[in-house]
Structures are given as C-alpha cells and as structure tokens.
Design a protein around this motif. Structure first.
Motif, short mmCIF file in Angstrom:
data_model
loop_
_atom_site.label_atom_id
_atom_site.label_comp_id
_atom_site.label_asym_id
_atom_site.label_seq_id
_atom_site.Cartn_x
_atom_site.Cartn_y
_atom_site.Cartn_z
N LEU A 46 0.79 -1.03 0.13
CA LEU A 46 -0.10 -0.05 0.09
C LEU A 46 0.81 1.27 -0.05
O LEU A 46 0.47 2.36 -0.52
CB LEU A 46 -0.95 0.17 1.13
CG LEU A 46 -1.89 -1.13 1.10
CD1 LEU A 46 -2.87 -0.94 2.56
CD2 LEU A 46 -3.16 -0.94 -0.08
N GLY A 47 2.18 1.21 0.64
CA GLY A 47 3.00 2.12 0.76
C GLY A 47 3.56 2.36 -0.65
O GLY A 47 4.18 3.57 -1.06
N ALA A 48 4.06 1.16 -1.34
CA ALA A 48 4.92 1.29 -2.54
C ALA A 48 3.93 1.62 -3.68
O ALA A 48 4.59 2.10 -4.60
CB ALA A 48 5.42 -0.08 -2.65
N VAL A 49 2.63 1.18 -3.87
CA VAL A 49 1.87 1.33 -5.10
C VAL A 49 1.91 2.82 -5.40
O VAL A 49 1.93 3.11 -6.68
CB VAL A 49 0.51 1.14 -4.78
CG1 VAL A 49 -0.61 1.65 -5.82
CG2 VAL A 49 0.21 -0.59 -4.70
N PRO A 50 1.69 3.80 -4.79
CA PRO A 50 1.66 5.31 -4.95
C PRO A 50 3.14 5.79 -5.74
O PRO A 50 3.25 6.27 -6.87
CB PRO A 50 1.62 6.10 -3.83
CG PRO A 50 0.92 5.35 -2.83
CD PRO A 50 1.49 3.90 -2.87
N LEU A 51 4.11 5.06 -5.27
CA LEU A 51 5.46 5.37 -5.97
C LEU A 51 5.55 4.59 -7.26
O LEU A 51 6.37 5.02 -8.07
CB LEU A 51 6.54 4.98 -4.80
CG LEU A 51 6.82 5.27 -3.57
CD1 LEU A 51 7.86 4.90 -2.65
CD2 LEU A 51 7.11 6.98 -3.83
N PRO B 185 6.93 6.09 -15.32
CA PRO B 185 6.36 6.38 -16.52
C PRO B 185 6.57 5.26 -17.46
O PRO B 185 7.57 4.61 -17.75
CB PRO B 185 7.51 7.63 -17.05
CG PRO B 185 8.82 7.25 -16.08
CD PRO B 185 8.43 6.63 -14.89
N PHE B 186 5.43 5.26 -18.33
CA PHE B 186 5.35 4.10 -19.34
C PHE B 186 4.55 5.08 -20.42
O PHE B 186 3.56 5.66 -19.99
CB PHE B 186 4.66 2.80 -18.99
CG PHE B 186 5.60 1.87 -18.52
CD1 PHE B 186 6.41 1.36 -19.32
CD2 PHE B 186 5.68 1.72 -17.06
CE1 PHE B 186 7.33 0.31 -18.66
CE2 PHE B 186 6.64 0.76 -16.43
CZ PHE B 186 7.27 0.09 -17.37
N ARG B 187 5.03 4.96 -21.79
CA ARG B 187 4.23 5.53 -22.91
C ARG B 187 4.29 7.11 -22.62
O ARG B 187 3.25 7.77 -23.03
CB ARG B 187 2.98 4.98 -23.09
CG ARG B 187 3.18 3.68 -23.26
CD ARG B 187 1.85 3.13 -24.26
NE ARG B 187 0.54 3.18 -23.69
CZ ARG B 187 -0.50 2.83 -23.98
NH1 ARG B 187 -0.55 2.17 -25.33
NH2 ARG B 187 -1.68 2.87 -23.53
N GLY B 188 5.02 7.77 -21.78
CA GLY B 188 5.40 9.06 -21.65
C GLY B 188 4.52 9.62 -20.67
O GLY B 188 4.74 10.94 -20.40
N GLU B 189 3.90 8.88 -19.79
CA GLU B 189 3.49 9.31 -18.70
C GLU B 189 3.18 8.36 -17.45
O GLU B 189 3.35 7.18 -17.70
CB GLU B 189 1.74 9.84 -18.98
CG GLU B 189 0.88 8.72 -19.49
CD GLU B 189 -0.38 9.07 -19.80
OE1 GLU B 189 -1.30 8.36 -20.15
OE2 GLU B 189 -0.53 10.21 -20.24
N PRO B 190 3.05 8.73 -15.99
CA PRO B 190 3.21 7.84 -15.12
C PRO B 190 1.79 6.92 -15.26
O PRO B 190 0.78 7.20 -15.83
CB PRO B 190 2.88 8.77 -14.10
CG PRO B 190 3.26 10.17 -14.42
CD PRO B 190 3.08 10.07 -15.86
N LEU B 191 2.17 5.61 -14.64
CA LEU B 191 0.88 4.73 -14.74
C LEU B 191 -0.20 5.25 -13.78
O LEU B 191 -1.31 5.07 -14.34
CB LEU B 191 1.56 3.20 -14.00
CG LEU B 191 2.45 2.47 -14.95
CD1 LEU B 191 2.85 1.55 -14.10
CD2 LEU B 191 1.81 1.98 -16.14
N GLY B 192 -0.04 5.87 -12.78
CA GLY B 192 -0.91 6.49 -11.83
C GLY B 192 -1.27 5.20 -10.82
O GLY B 192 -1.62 4.05 -11.11
N ALA B 193 -1.35 5.80 -9.47
CA ALA B 193 -1.55 4.72 -8.39
C ALA B 193 -3.09 4.08 -8.63
O ALA B 193 -3.24 2.99 -8.47
CB ALA B 193 -1.69 5.33 -7.10
N ALA B 194 -4.11 4.69 -9.22
CA ALA B 194 -5.48 4.10 -9.47
C ALA B 194 -5.18 2.95 -10.15
O ALA B 194 -5.96 1.83 -10.09
CB ALA B 194 -6.50 5.02 -9.78
N ALA B 195 -4.49 3.03 -11.37
CA ALA B 195 -4.40 1.71 -12.21
C ALA B 195 -3.53 0.67 -11.44
O ALA B 195 -3.81 -0.58 -12.21
CB ALA B 195 -3.60 2.27 -13.55
N VAL B 196 -2.51 0.92 -10.70
CA VAL B 196 -1.77 -0.09 -9.86
C VAL B 196 -2.55 -1.03 -9.06
O VAL B 196 -2.47 -2.00 -8.42
CB VAL B 196 -0.52 0.43 -9.51
CG1 VAL B 196 0.52 -0.61 -8.85
CG2 VAL B 196 0.11 1.00 -10.79
#
Length: 446
Positions: free
Chosen positions: A127-132, A137-148
């Motif tokens: 839970l602490g690592a997911v935001p990090l 970045p993938f495809r030029g933008e961050p994955l986003g915590a919500a997607a992970v």
C-alpha cells in the motif's frame, strides 16, 4: 490440557530461534508485497486497448513469468526456515505419545500464522509502495496509483495463497516426522537424488527452445502469451529440479579430491543436503537467468538508438523496455537479498549439532565460517554459469547470437552476476552472529 501442554512445549524457543523467527516473517512480507506490486503493474498494462497495448502486455507476461517462480521458491524457503529444528521438537513429542493429528495441527497452525503475519505486513508495504510505482512512466506518462491498486478481493486471495503455501510446506515436511520420529531425531533420512531430474530438465529446455521458434509463426494474443509464460516459467522451474542434482555430482568429486579440512567439510556439508545447498544459491541462479534477458534488452535498445531510423513511437517503446528491465532486475535482487538471509540462517540452524560438535572438538570458528562460505560459493559458480547458459539457449530463437554476445548485453549480465554474488557474500557475513549464538547456546529447546 495435554494439547495445550504440547503447544507450550512446541512454542518454547532458544534465544537463537527467537532471533531468527523474524526472518520467515520478513520473507513472506517481501513475497506478498512483490506479488501485489507486480500484479498491480501488469493490471495497469492490461487496461490498455490501443494498437501498442498487445506488445506491452506481452512484455508484462514475460516479466511475470520470470518473477513468479522465484517468488514462490522464496515463499517455500521461508516456510522451511528452521524446519529441521521444528522437526526435532515434533519428533520428540511423537515419541512422548502425541498423535499424528495433534502434531500436524500444531505445525500447520504455527507455520500458517507466521506466513499470515508476514503477508499482512506485505500488504501494508504494498500500500505504501503502490503510489511510488504509479509514478513510474510508461508511454510518456506515469501509470497512476489508481491503475496499479488491486481489487481488495485479489489482495485477500494473495494473502490466502501465501498462507496456503506455508501450510502445504508444513504438511509436506511432516511426512518424515509422522512416519519415523526416531529417524528424524537420529538424522537417518538420506537425501534422494536421481538422474531423471536431468532428463526432465533437458526435455523442458528443448521443448521451450522449439516453442520460441514456433511463437514467431503463430497468431493470436492468447496463444503467444501462453507459450511465452509457460516456456519461460517452466524453464525457471526446471532449474530448481536439476540444480540440486548437479550440485551433488560436483560436490561428490570435490569430497574425493579434498586436500584440506575446509574443503572436505564444505563438500560434506553440500552432500548432506544438496537441496538445501541449492536453496542457498537459487536466488542468484534465477537472477542469472533474468540477467540474460536484461542484457539482450539493453543490447536491443543500443542497436535501435545507433541505427538512427527509429521514429518517436519506437524510441518511446525502447525506453519503456529499459524501464521494465530495470524494474524486473531490481525485484529479482530484492528476492535474492531476502532469500540469502533466510537460507543462510536456516542452514546454520539445520546443522546446529554439527557445529556444536566441531566446536567441542576444538575447531576454530574461523574454520567453520570458511567451510560454510566455500559450501555456498562453490555451488554458486556452477549455478550462475549454468543458469545464464540455459537462458541464452531459450532466448536464442528470439534474439539471435548478435544480441546475446553484444558488449552491452555482456556488460549487463556480468554486472547482475557480480551484484548477485556480492549479495550472497554479504549474506554469509551477516549470518555469522547466528553461528556465534548457536555455539554460545548449544542446547536446543524442547
């Protein structure tokens, strides 16, 4: 009251046991956290639906296949930590009249509780690592915590799976205790190894080699993913099957040619349990296997960059591959670091009686540590080379010779192997106090 008394006897531990009980908890925490984070990252890729999504999902499956088997192996090592010590107490209880059902219940409860505590700690870590991870970045933008973030039900399933792994390992380890408790107490169980392991291993590698040629000719997303996942994951799995047999074969020759006490003690330690010797170096074997894939990926990026013909989309893809390679290697080294501590501490406790006897005979602690280092570093050389060669054979149909032997590839492979060997050496140094405590407190608790 009798069951409570047996549980109390089983729970009594020496200072050494209490000092090392935290290691399996930490290992299960790492296993759970990595499983959740890796699964979350793959989930993010599978949420994409555009024309390049397939390639990213393909690479995610490869990474999962390369990491899942070592993660399960690490979980098994954590479940086996201090297994021999626990077997001693359980065998004594059997000899005192405890029923097989009571012994099984006590052991499964003990192992499962430790695993669940570690798994819950791993959930907190994830839970602490997911935001990090969401910032990667993938495809030029961050994955986003919500997607992970994984669905809570999936998190619960992972925790249950970790607990089940510990329970199954405990039950399997109890077979000798229940069937022959006196044999456990007197160390009469001899390791059994068979050349059939090598035949099966070679067959799996050969089938995977052919499958890598076939995958270039087939069409269909599901078929390609299945071939890659089963091929890579199966090859890593057979390393665990063949490794102990190869280590036993080499150690037999070393024992016959040993010219010093250190060499003889190291070889005999390996022969006492080739499977245990393999577990101490299996983490680096897996890293060695993955290092070849990482090296080929780096070489591929170099070729693309030097050609000057790649467009912006291709360069972005190559940059993302580099990011994925780095993530996979870092996760692998986290497993190696944890596995080294768990297996080294387990090996010392497993041979408690041997070390205490040698100490009473006057053998210096420095000689014991030297033999212990040799018993690990000698198999390490074999496994790292063997695993790298196996990976090169498997990936050859997809990459070709030029990428495997490219300078960037060789440099990446050498760097990963050097880092893995350094982690094992540091693990050996870090567990020296465990041996010191064993010699200072030689009487096992019951």
């Amino acid at each position: 009251m009798n069951t409570l008394r047996l549980a109390w006897l089983l729970g009594r531990r020496s200072a050494t046991d209490r000092a090392t009980i935290v290691l399996p908890v930490v290992a299960f925490a790492v296993v759970t956290a990595l499983l959740l984070v890796v699964a979350g990252g793959a989930q993010a890729f599978f949420s994409w639906t555009d024309e390049t999504a397939f390639l990213y999902q393909l690479l995610a499956v490869v990474a999962l296949a390369l990491l899942i088997v070592p993660l399960v192996a690490l979980g098994g090592s954590a479940a086996r930590l201090s297994a021999r010590r626990r077997d001693d107490r359980l065998a004594s209880l059997r000899l005192l009249g405890a029923t097989p059902g009571t012994v099984t219940a006590l052991t499964v409860i003990e192992s499962t509780v430790l695993a669940l505590v570690g798994a819950l700690a791993g959930v907190v870590i994830s839970l602490g690592a997911v935001p990090l991870v969401g910032l990667i970045p993938f495809r030029g933008e961050p994955l986003g915590a919500a997607a992970v973030f994984l669905h809570p039900l999936l998190v619960v399933l992972v925790v249950v799976a970790v607990g089940a792994l510990a329970a199954v390992s405990a039950v399997v380890g109890l077979r000798g205790v229940i069937l022959s408790p006196l044999g456990v107490r007197t160390r009469q169980t001899a390791p059994r190894m068979h050349w059939v392991r090598v035949v099966v291993g070679l067959a799996v590698v050969a089938v995977t080699f052919v499958a890598m040629y076939i995958v270039q000719l087939v069409s269909g997303f599901g078929v390609i993913l299945t071939i890659l996942a089963v091929g890579f994951g199966g090859t890593i799995a057979v390393l665990n099957l063949v490794g102990p047999w190869v280590i036993r074969l080499v150690a037999s020759g070393q024992a016959k040619r040993a010219g010093t006490v250190t060499k003889l003690l190291a070889a005999r330690s390996i022969l006492e349990s080739p499977k245990a010797a393999w577990r101490q170096v299996s983490g680096v074997a897996m890293t060695s296997f993955m290092a070849v894939f990482a090296g080929v990926g780096v070489a591929l990026l170099g070729v693309a960059a030097d050609s000057g013909k790649a467009d912006a989309a291709s360069l972005q893809l190559f940059a993302d591959i580099r990011t994925g390679v780095i993530i996979t290697v870092v996760a692998s080294f986290l497993m190696v670091a944890c596995s080294v501590g768990v297996n080294q501490a387990s090996a010392v406790l497993d041979r408690r009686a041997v070390y205490v006897s040698l100490d009473r005979l006057g053998m210096p602690v420095e000689t014991m540590n030297a033999a212990r280092s040799r018993a690990v570093l000698s198999p390490l050389r074999i496994t790292t080379i063997g695993s790298a060669v196996t990976a090169a054979v498997v990936i050859f149909p997809l990459a070709g010779t030029s990428l495997i032997v490219a300078p960037a590839s060789i440099l990446m492979i050498a760097g990963c192997l050097a880092a893995g060997i350094l982690l094992v050496w540091l693990g050996l140094r870090a567990t020296r106090p465990v041996l010191t405590r064993v010699l200072a407190d030689p009487s096992p608790s019951l």
